[in-house]
Scaffold this motif. Structure first.
Motif, short mmCIF file in Angstrom:
data_model
loop_
_atom_site.label_atom_id
_atom_site.label_comp_id
_atom_site.label_asym_id
_atom_site.label_seq_id
_atom_site.Cartn_x
_atom_site.Cartn_y
_atom_site.Cartn_z
N THR A 127 0.85 -1.19 0.00
CA THR A 127 0.00 0.00 0.00
C THR A 127 0.88 1.24 0.00
OG1 THR A 127 -1.68 -1.18 1.29
CG2 THR A 127 -1.84 1.23 1.21
N PRO A 128 0.84 2.06 -1.07
CA PRO A 128 1.58 3.33 -1.08
C PRO A 128 1.03 4.27 -0.01
CG PRO A 128 0.95 2.68 -3.30
CD PRO A 128 0.20 1.79 -2.35
N VAL A 129 1.90 5.05 0.62
CA VAL A 129 1.50 5.97 1.69
C VAL A 129 2.14 7.35 1.43
CG1 VAL A 129 1.68 6.49 4.15
CG2 VAL A 129 1.33 4.13 3.40
N ALA A 130 1.31 8.39 1.40
CA ALA A 130 1.81 9.76 1.29
C ALA A 130 1.65 10.44 2.64
CB ALA A 130 1.05 10.52 0.22
N THR A 131 2.66 11.21 3.03
CA THR A 131 2.61 12.00 4.26
C THR A 131 3.05 13.42 3.91
OG1 THR A 131 4.89 11.59 4.94
CG2 THR A 131 3.25 9.94 5.60
N THR A 132 3.21 14.25 4.91
CA THR A 132 3.69 15.61 4.63
C THR A 132 5.14 15.62 4.15
OG1 THR A 132 4.28 15.89 6.95
CG2 THR A 132 2.11 16.70 6.26
N THR A 133 5.89 14.56 4.45
CA THR A 133 7.31 14.51 4.05
C THR A 133 7.61 13.41 3.03
OG1 THR A 133 7.82 13.07 5.92
CG2 THR A 133 8.11 15.46 6.25
N LEU A 134 6.63 12.57 2.73
CA LEU A 134 6.85 11.45 1.80
C LEU A 134 5.83 11.49 0.67
CD1 LEU A 134 7.25 8.50 4.34
CD2 LEU A 134 9.08 9.70 3.14
N LYS A 135 6.29 11.18 -0.54
CA LYS A 135 5.38 10.96 -1.66
C LYS A 135 4.95 9.49 -1.60
CE LYS A 135 8.59 13.57 -4.26
NZ LYS A 135 9.52 13.56 -5.35
N ALA A 136 3.76 9.21 -2.13
CA ALA A 136 3.32 7.82 -2.19
C ALA A 136 4.18 7.06 -3.19
CB ALA A 136 1.86 7.74 -2.59
N LEU A 137 4.58 5.86 -2.83
CA LEU A 137 5.35 5.01 -3.75
C LEU A 137 4.55 4.87 -5.04
CD1 LEU A 137 8.02 3.33 -3.62
CD2 LEU A 137 6.59 1.36 -3.13
N PRO A 138 5.14 5.17 -6.22
CA PRO A 138 4.38 5.15 -7.46
C PRO A 138 3.97 3.75 -7.90
CG PRO A 138 6.66 5.69 -7.89
CD PRO A 138 6.51 5.60 -6.41
N SER A 139 3.00 3.70 -8.80
CA SER A 139 2.47 2.42 -9.26
C SER A 139 3.50 1.61 -10.04
CB SER A 139 1.23 2.64 -10.13
OG SER A 139 1.55 3.42 -11.26
N PHE A 173 5.49 3.69 1.96
CA PHE A 173 4.61 2.56 1.71
C PHE A 173 4.50 1.69 2.96
CE2 PHE A 173 8.85 1.15 0.66
CZ PHE A 173 8.92 -0.17 1.08
N ASN A 174 3.45 0.88 3.00
CA ASN A 174 3.27 -0.14 4.03
C ASN A 174 3.23 -1.50 3.35
OD1 ASN A 174 1.00 2.12 5.24
ND2 ASN A 174 2.65 1.48 6.57
N LEU A 175 3.64 -2.50 4.07
CA LEU A 175 3.46 -3.88 3.65
C LEU A 175 2.60 -4.59 4.68
CD1 LEU A 175 7.05 -4.80 2.43
CD2 LEU A 175 4.98 -4.73 1.04
N LYS A 176 1.71 -5.42 4.19
CA LYS A 176 0.90 -6.24 5.08
C LYS A 176 1.24 -7.69 4.80
CE LYS A 176 -3.64 -6.82 4.58
NZ LYS A 176 -5.10 -6.58 4.64
N ALA A 177 1.58 -8.43 5.86
CA ALA A 177 1.84 -9.87 5.75
C ALA A 177 0.66 -10.60 6.37
CB ALA A 177 3.13 -10.23 6.47
N THR A 178 0.10 -11.55 5.62
CA THR A 178 -1.06 -12.32 6.08
C THR A 178 -0.72 -13.80 6.04
OG1 THR A 178 -2.53 -10.64 5.16
CG2 THR A 178 -3.52 -12.77 5.67
N SER A 179 -1.11 -14.51 7.12
CA SER A 179 -0.90 -15.96 7.18
C SER A 179 -1.91 -16.56 8.14
CB SER A 179 0.53 -16.25 7.64
OG SER A 179 0.75 -17.64 7.74
N GLY A 180 -2.53 -17.65 7.73
CA GLY A 180 -3.48 -18.34 8.61
C GLY A 180 -4.63 -17.46 9.06
N GLY A 181 -5.03 -16.53 8.24
CA GLY A 181 -6.15 -15.66 8.59
C GLY A 181 -5.78 -14.47 9.45
N LYS A 182 -4.55 -14.37 9.88
CA LYS A 182 -4.08 -13.24 10.68
C LYS A 182 -3.13 -12.39 9.84
CE LYS A 182 -5.72 -14.57 14.75
NZ LYS A 182 -6.33 -13.81 15.79
N SER A 183 -3.10 -11.09 10.11
CA SER A 183 -2.21 -10.22 9.35
C SER A 183 -1.59 -9.17 10.25
CB SER A 183 -2.96 -9.56 8.20
OG SER A 183 -3.97 -8.71 8.70
N VAL A 184 -0.50 -8.60 9.77
CA VAL A 184 0.17 -7.50 10.44
C VAL A 184 0.59 -6.51 9.35
CG1 VAL A 184 2.43 -8.66 10.41
CG2 VAL A 184 1.99 -6.85 12.06
N THR A 185 0.38 -5.22 9.63
CA THR A 185 0.78 -4.16 8.70
C THR A 185 1.97 -3.42 9.30
OG1 THR A 185 -1.48 -3.91 7.88
CG2 THR A 185 0.03 -2.07 7.48
N THR A 186 2.97 -3.20 8.47
CA THR A 186 4.19 -2.53 8.93
C THR A 186 3.92 -1.06 9.17
OG1 THR A 186 4.92 -1.91 6.71
CG2 THR A 186 5.60 -4.08 7.53
#
Length: 189
Positions: free
Chosen positions: A41-53, A81-94
């Protein structure tokens, strides 16, 4: 109880105009690492541009999630950007990860084509170039005659008249005995 995967990430840096791969790792105490799936997931903040497609998840399953991207010569800066790892129905987002693209002095981009002229008539060959990193007025040009099995080297009477800036011009008046195919190379730096 099925626990969420554990993820390891860090910020990353690469250069413009070079393919780079970011790697995050994850493990799951309850499931096989091969069952882990990754979401970007691309993420834009006041200091970061969203990672492009153009930045793509090149490996989206397994213990390593990989993002591959070739930033262009105009994409220096910091991206989130964020990464989400999913396994066994559970996930964690960085937390938001920063990918910094370092500015690299890229080569100017030239536009040129073949040219035809007549004997005893002055021909004006034009080429243009742009520089994504610097003012086009800083571009310098050099003319190099080139000889091959099918081309005769452009004679010294051919002159580079515009040797600085975004446009270059080669002037030459071939004599009545100079019909043929001539080669040269224009270099923009």
């Amino acid at each position: 109880v099925d626990c969420s995967p554990t993820v390891s990430v860090s910020n990353y840096a690469s250069n413009e105009n070079a393919t780079a791969t970011y790697t995050a790792t994850a493990s799951d105490a309850d499931n096989s690492a091969s069952s882990i799936t990754w979401t970007l997931t691309p993420v834009a903040t006041t200091t970061l541009k969203a990672l492009p497609s153009a930045a793509k998840l090149s490996v989206s399953t397994g213990a390593s999630g990989k993002i591959t991207w070739t930033p262009t010569c105009t994409q220096a800066g910091s991206y989130g950007f964020n990464l989400k790892a999913t396994s066994g129905g559970k996930s964690v987002t960085t937390p938001t990860i920063t990918w910094t693209v370092n500015n690299v002095d890229c080569t100017p981009v030239m536009t040129a084509a073949d040219y035809t002229s007549n004997e005893n008539t002055t021909g004006y060959y034009y080429a243009t170039a742009t520089d994504a990193d610097n003012s086009d007025s800083l571009i310098t040009w050099t003319l190099t005659p080139v000889s091959t099995t099918k081309l005769t080297a452009l004679p010294k009477a051919a002159v580079l008249t515009d040797a600085k800036g975004s446009g270059s011009r080669v002037d030459w008046t071939p004599t009545c005995t100079q019909a043929g195919n001539y080669g040269f190379m224009l270099t923009a730096t």
